[in-house]
Design an enzyme around this catalytic site. Structure first.
Site, PDB file in Angstrom:
ATOM      1  N   CYS A   1      -5.283  12.966  13.183  1.00  0.00           N
ATOM      2  CA  CYS A   1      -5.875  11.674  12.882  1.00  0.00           C
ATOM      3  C   CYS A   1      -5.730  10.831  14.128  1.00  0.00           C
ATOM      4  O   CYS A   1      -5.091  11.228  15.094  1.00  0.00           O
ATOM      5  CB  CYS A   1      -5.228  11.024  11.679  1.00  0.00           C
ATOM      6  SG  CYS A   1      -3.694  10.221  12.037  1.00  0.00           S
TER       7      CYS A   1
ATOM      8  N   ASP B   1       4.348   0.531  12.051  1.00  0.00           N
ATOM      9  CA  ASP B   1       3.172  -0.130  11.473  1.00  0.00           C
ATOM     10  C   ASP B   1       3.070  -1.607  11.850  1.00  0.00           C
ATOM     11  O   ASP B   1       2.088  -2.265  11.492  1.00  0.00           O
ATOM     12  CB  ASP B   1       3.179   0.003   9.934  1.00  0.00           C
ATOM     13  CG  ASP B   1       2.811   1.410   9.485  1.00  0.00           C
ATOM     14  OD1 ASP B   1       2.407   2.232  10.327  1.00  0.00           O
ATOM     15  OD2 ASP B   1       2.935   1.691   8.271  1.00  0.00           O
TER      16      ASP B   1
ATOM     17  N   LYS C   1       0.837  -1.211   0.000  1.00  0.00           N
ATOM     18  CA  LYS C   1       0.000   0.000   0.000  1.00  0.00           C
ATOM     19  C   LYS C   1       0.865   1.251   0.000  1.00  0.00           C
ATOM     20  O   LYS C   1       0.638   2.179  -0.779  1.00  0.00           O
ATOM     21  CB  LYS C   1      -0.902   0.001   1.244  1.00  0.00           C
ATOM     22  CG  LYS C   1      -1.578   1.330   1.517  1.00  0.00           C
ATOM     23  CD  LYS C   1      -2.507   1.279   2.711  1.00  0.00           C
ATOM     24  CE  LYS C   1      -1.899   1.624   4.034  1.00  0.00           C
ATOM     25  NZ  LYS C   1      -1.542   3.054   4.223  1.00  0.00           N
ATOM     26  N   ASN C   2       1.851   1.278   0.902  1.00  0.00           N
ATOM     27  CA  ASN C   2       2.613   2.519   1.074  1.00  0.00           C
ATOM     28  C   ASN C   2       3.609   2.777  -0.052  1.00  0.00           C
ATOM     29  O   ASN C   2       4.195   3.854  -0.121  1.00  0.00           O
ATOM     30  CB  ASN C   2       3.327   2.524   2.424  1.00  0.00           C
ATOM     31  CG  ASN C   2       2.352   2.778   3.568  1.00  0.00           C
ATOM     32  OD1 ASN C   2       1.174   3.061   3.336  1.00  0.00           O
ATOM     33  ND2 ASN C   2       2.838   2.662   4.796  1.00  0.00           N
TER      34      ASN C   2
ATOM     35  N   ARG D   1       0.401  14.438  13.449  1.00  0.00           N
ATOM     36  CA  ARG D   1       0.874  14.250  12.082  1.00  0.00           C
ATOM     37  C   ARG D   1       0.817  15.496  11.198  1.00  0.00           C
ATOM     38  O   ARG D   1       0.074  15.554  10.213  1.00  0.00           O
ATOM     39  CB  ARG D   1       0.112  13.097  11.424  1.00  0.00           C
ATOM     40  CG  ARG D   1       0.281  11.807  12.173  1.00  0.00           C
ATOM     41  CD  ARG D   1      -0.461  10.661  11.554  1.00  0.00           C
ATOM     42  NE  ARG D   1       0.292   9.995  10.507  1.00  0.00           N
ATOM     43  CZ  ARG D   1      -0.144   8.916   9.869  1.00  0.00           C
ATOM     44  NH1 ARG D   1      -1.310   8.415  10.154  1.00  0.00           N
ATOM     45  NH2 ARG D   1       0.599   8.358   8.936  1.00  0.00           N
ATOM     46  N   PRO D   2       1.610  16.519  11.517  1.00  0.00           N
ATOM     47  CA  PRO D   2       1.634  17.715  10.672  1.00  0.00           C
ATOM     48  C   PRO D   2       2.358  17.467   9.345  1.00  0.00           C
ATOM     49  O   PRO D   2       2.957  16.403   9.145  1.00  0.00           O
ATOM     50  CB  PRO D   2       2.414  18.718  11.522  1.00  0.00           C
ATOM     51  CG  PRO D   2       3.207  17.922  12.480  1.00  0.00           C
ATOM     52  CD  PRO D   2       2.517  16.601  12.655  1.00  0.00           C
ATOM     53  N   VAL D   3       2.284  18.452   8.423  1.00  0.00           N
ATOM     54  CA  VAL D   3       2.973  18.333   7.123  1.00  0.00           C
ATOM     55  C   VAL D   3       3.945  19.498   6.916  1.00  0.00           C
ATOM     56  O   VAL D   3       4.252  19.860   5.790  1.00  0.00           O
ATOM     57  CB  VAL D   3       1.968  18.241   5.945  1.00  0.00           C
ATOM     58  CG1 VAL D   3       1.200  16.937   5.990  1.00  0.00           C
ATOM     59  CG2 VAL D   3       1.017  19.427   5.923  1.00  0.00           C
ATOM     60  N   ASP D   4       4.420  20.073   8.040  1.00  0.00           N
ATOM     61  CA  ASP D   4       5.298  21.246   7.934  1.00  0.00           C
ATOM     62  C   ASP D   4       6.575  20.952   7.144  1.00  0.00           C
ATOM     63  O   ASP D   4       7.091  21.819   6.437  1.00  0.00           O
ATOM     64  CB  ASP D   4       5.653  21.762   9.342  1.00  0.00           C
ATOM     65  CG  ASP D   4       6.243  20.663  10.222  1.00  0.00           C
ATOM     66  OD1 ASP D   4       5.630  19.577  10.301  1.00  0.00           O
ATOM     67  OD2 ASP D   4       7.317  20.875  10.809  1.00  0.00           O
ATOM     68  N   GLN D   5       7.075  19.722   7.214  1.00  0.00           N
ATOM     69  CA  GLN D   5       8.330  19.413   6.514  1.00  0.00           C
ATOM     70  C   GLN D   5       8.131  19.362   4.997  1.00  0.00           C
ATOM     71  O   GLN D   5       9.023  19.723   4.242  1.00  0.00           O
ATOM     72  CB  GLN D   5       8.912  18.076   7.002  1.00  0.00           C
ATOM     73  CG  GLN D   5       9.220  18.056   8.473  1.00  0.00           C
ATOM     74  CD  GLN D   5      10.179  19.166   8.880  1.00  0.00           C
ATOM     75  OE1 GLN D   5      11.247  19.316   8.290  1.00  0.00           O
ATOM     76  NE2 GLN D   5       9.784  19.950   9.860  1.00  0.00           N
TER      77      GLN D   5
ATOM     78  N   ILE E   1       7.488   6.773  17.162  1.00  0.00           N
ATOM     79  CA  ILE E   1       7.155   7.539  15.948  1.00  0.00           C
ATOM     80  C   ILE E   1       5.887   8.372  16.137  1.00  0.00           C
ATOM     81  O   ILE E   1       5.849   9.545  15.783  1.00  0.00           O
ATOM     82  CB  ILE E   1       7.001   6.602  14.722  1.00  0.00           C
ATOM     83  CG1 ILE E   1       8.240   5.721  14.558  1.00  0.00           C
ATOM     84  CG2 ILE E   1       6.729   7.405  13.446  1.00  0.00           C
ATOM     85  CD1 ILE E   1       9.524   6.437  14.201  1.00  0.00           C
TER      86      ILE E   1
ATOM     87  N   ARG F   1      -4.825  10.388   4.613  1.00  0.00           N
ATOM     88  CA  ARG F   1      -3.788  11.386   4.774  1.00  0.00           C
ATOM     89  C   ARG F   1      -2.788  11.401   3.624  1.00  0.00           C
ATOM     90  O   ARG F   1      -2.227  12.432   3.282  1.00  0.00           O
ATOM     91  CB  ARG F   1      -3.039  11.008   6.048  1.00  0.00           C
ATOM     92  CG  ARG F   1      -2.991  12.041   7.056  1.00  0.00           C
ATOM     93  CD  ARG F   1      -2.096  11.532   8.136  1.00  0.00           C
ATOM     94  NE  ARG F   1      -1.158  12.448   8.607  1.00  0.00           N
ATOM     95  CZ  ARG F   1      -0.177  13.093   8.023  1.00  0.00           C
ATOM     96  NH1 ARG F   1       0.102  12.956   7.012  1.00  0.00           N
ATOM     97  NH2 ARG F   1       0.615  13.943   8.497  1.00  0.00           N
TER      98      ARG F   1
ATOM     99  N   ARG G   1      -8.810  -0.649   4.291  1.00  0.00           N
ATOM    100  CA  ARG G   1      -7.940   0.405   3.768  1.00  0.00           C
ATOM    101  C   ARG G   1      -6.577  -0.165   3.389  1.00  0.00           C
ATOM    102  O   ARG G   1      -5.927   0.342   2.480  1.00  0.00           O
ATOM    103  CB  ARG G   1      -7.718   1.498   4.823  1.00  0.00           C
ATOM    104  CG  ARG G   1      -8.889   2.422   5.017  1.00  0.00           C
ATOM    105  CD  ARG G   1      -8.470   3.584   5.897  1.00  0.00           C
ATOM    106  NE  ARG G   1      -7.162   4.056   5.511  1.00  0.00           N
ATOM    107  CZ  ARG G   1      -6.244   4.564   6.330  1.00  0.00           C
ATOM    108  NH1 ARG G   1      -6.508   4.690   7.602  1.00  0.00           N
ATOM    109  NH2 ARG G   1      -5.092   4.956   5.879  1.00  0.00           N
TER     110      ARG G   1
END
Ligand code: UD1
Length: 416
Positions: free
Chosen positions: A116, A304, A22-23, A121-125, A326, A92, A396
């Site tokens: 979530c 995971d 999936k990933n 889980r930010p996306v600043d990077q 994590i 996400r 999912r």
């Protein structure tokens, strides 16, 4: 809403085939945005997240057709540049369209994923990296709104190791002008798989699979055909299941070289493992031994797989100390495992699991994807009947999980 009914206590025996990861599939589907030419992808897993990504890509004007596990994509006439909230909130990984859209069209509008279940889980990077490449980025009405002329190569050091962040920046850098260096890059096998596809499309990339990726931008990319790497988390989940129930299984179409830390821990737990180039055989006799671990970035033990190995530890001889490094809130399965009779105490990021001789079936609720998998493992090993509610989470990320488990002799069925 669908439920799973499991009558536990049967050892697993037989063979199943592992699906594509999936990933790896999610970023690789997004790479179609980088070229006008066709991409043909093999071994694409049939999962709800993949369907969501295909829906999103189609809304952006990408032609997408699936025939079994093969997907054909072509983005010769993009018609949109927005990933709307309704889609992003369910997955996400939709943020993965940001880098490719911006690199190819100079604009992107992607809903912020927001919080979530497993943490903030930010996306600043992702944003910082794209800004370093010359993009103008602002947050407006809950959306990341980005504009750029041609992106410019840059030296980027991410503050932490981020998987989708590395993937977004890697995809963006392929079409940037000049050289981009991504330091502190994630090394996950899914990044390597994405880089292999990008190279097949004409990208110039070195250092993928290490923490320093160097990309020499090119003016355009072309079509390619690529086979998605095997899903190491699905593989690890089946291995934990047989370790919990006992038995003897063979997993075909697997990629054992991507599972080093997981195989080590399962061997410590008493699982007898042999591997070939694309298969893994696992035999379990007797009760598992307690196996403590800490999650970390690849090649460390994957977050995971934390919930699944914890499910095994609930039945083990001894006490296991588990540390989740994590995500800050990834112990929601603990309460549900305790409903089956597990003894687990949580203190901050650490869980202490005292193995019990047996679990007893009960009704439990799945809270996220990997938490669901841990409940399936516990249910397979528990005495009596376990009902798992809200299993849409499982769909999912696991292709036909109950069918594969039935093929291994488990008594598991879905109630719609
Ligand atoms: C990916 C995987 C997910 C896995 C995770 C960690 C996909 C689609 N998902 O998620 O299954 O659990 O890697 O292996 O591949 N962070 C920030 N700012 C950022 C980005 C990340 O603070 O801009 C933090 C996160 O909150 C988290 C840590 O960094 O604490 C790692 O997150 P990241 O590697 O980005 O996870 P994802 O890529 O979302």
């Amino acid at each position: 809403m669908d439920k799973l009914l499991i009558c536990g206590g049967r050892p697993l025996q037989g063979e199943v085939s592992i699906s594509g990861a999936k990933n790896a599939a999610l970023p690789i589907l997004c790479a179609a945005l980088l070229t006008a030419e066709p991409l043909v992808l093999d071994n694409v897993p049939a999962l709800r997240d993949v369907d969501t990504m295909l829906t999103l890509l189609q809304r952006l004007g990408v032609q997408a057709q699936r025939e079994g596990s093969q997907v054909h994509l072509q983005a010769d006439a993009l018609t949109g540049h927005e990933a709307p909230y309704e889609l992003v909130k369910t997955m996400r990984a939709s943020i993965l369209v940001l880098g490719p859209l911006l690199a190819r069209t100079g604009q992107a509008r992607v809903s912020l994923p927001g919080g979530c279940a497993i943490g903030q889980r930010p996306v600043d990077q992702h944003i910082r990296g794209l800004q370093a490449m010359g993009a103008q980025v602002r947050i407006e009405h809950g959306y990341v709104v980005a504009h750029a002329g041609r992106l410019q190569g840059a030296d980027i050091v991410t503050d932490m190791v981020t998987v989708t962040g590395t993937e977004n920046l890697l995809m963006a850098a392929t079409l940037a002008e000049g050289r981009t260096v991504i330091e502190n890059a994630a090394c996950e096998p899914e990044i390597t798989d994405l880089a292999r596809l990008l190279i097949a499309m004409g990208a110039r990339i070195e250092g993928h699979g290490t923490d320093r990726i160097v990309v020499q931008g090119v003016a355009q990319l072309h079509g390619a055909r690529h086979r998605i790497v095997a899903d190491r988390i699905e593989t690890g989940t089946f291995l934990c299941a047989v370790a919990a129930t006992g038995g003897d299984i063979t997993l075909r179409d697997a990629a054992p070289e991507t599972l080093g830390a997981v195989l080590d821990k399962l061997r410590d737990a008493g699982l007898e493992i042999t591997t070939g180039p694309d298969w893994i055989r696992a035999r379990m006799r007797g009760r598992p031994r307690a196996t403590g671990f800490r999650t970390s970035e690849y090649p460390g033990f994957p977050t995971d797989m934390q919930a699944q190995l914890m499910a095994l530890d609930t039945l083990a001889e001894g006490t296991a100390v588990i540390t989740e490094n994590i995500f800050e809130n990834r112990y929601m399965h603990v309460q549900e495992l305790c409903r089956l009779g597990a003894e687990i105490e949580i203190d901050g990021h650490t869980a202490v699991v005292t193995g019990v001789a047996e679990l007893l079936g009960a009704t439990v609720m799945a809270t996220d994807l990997r938490a669901s998998a841990s409940l399936v493992i516990a249910g397979l090993a528990a005495r009596g009947q376990t009902t798992i509610e809200r299993i849409y989470h499982l769909d999912r990320g696991y292709q036909c999980m109950e069918h594969k488990l039935q093929a291994l002799g488990a008594d598991i069925r879905r109630l719609s």
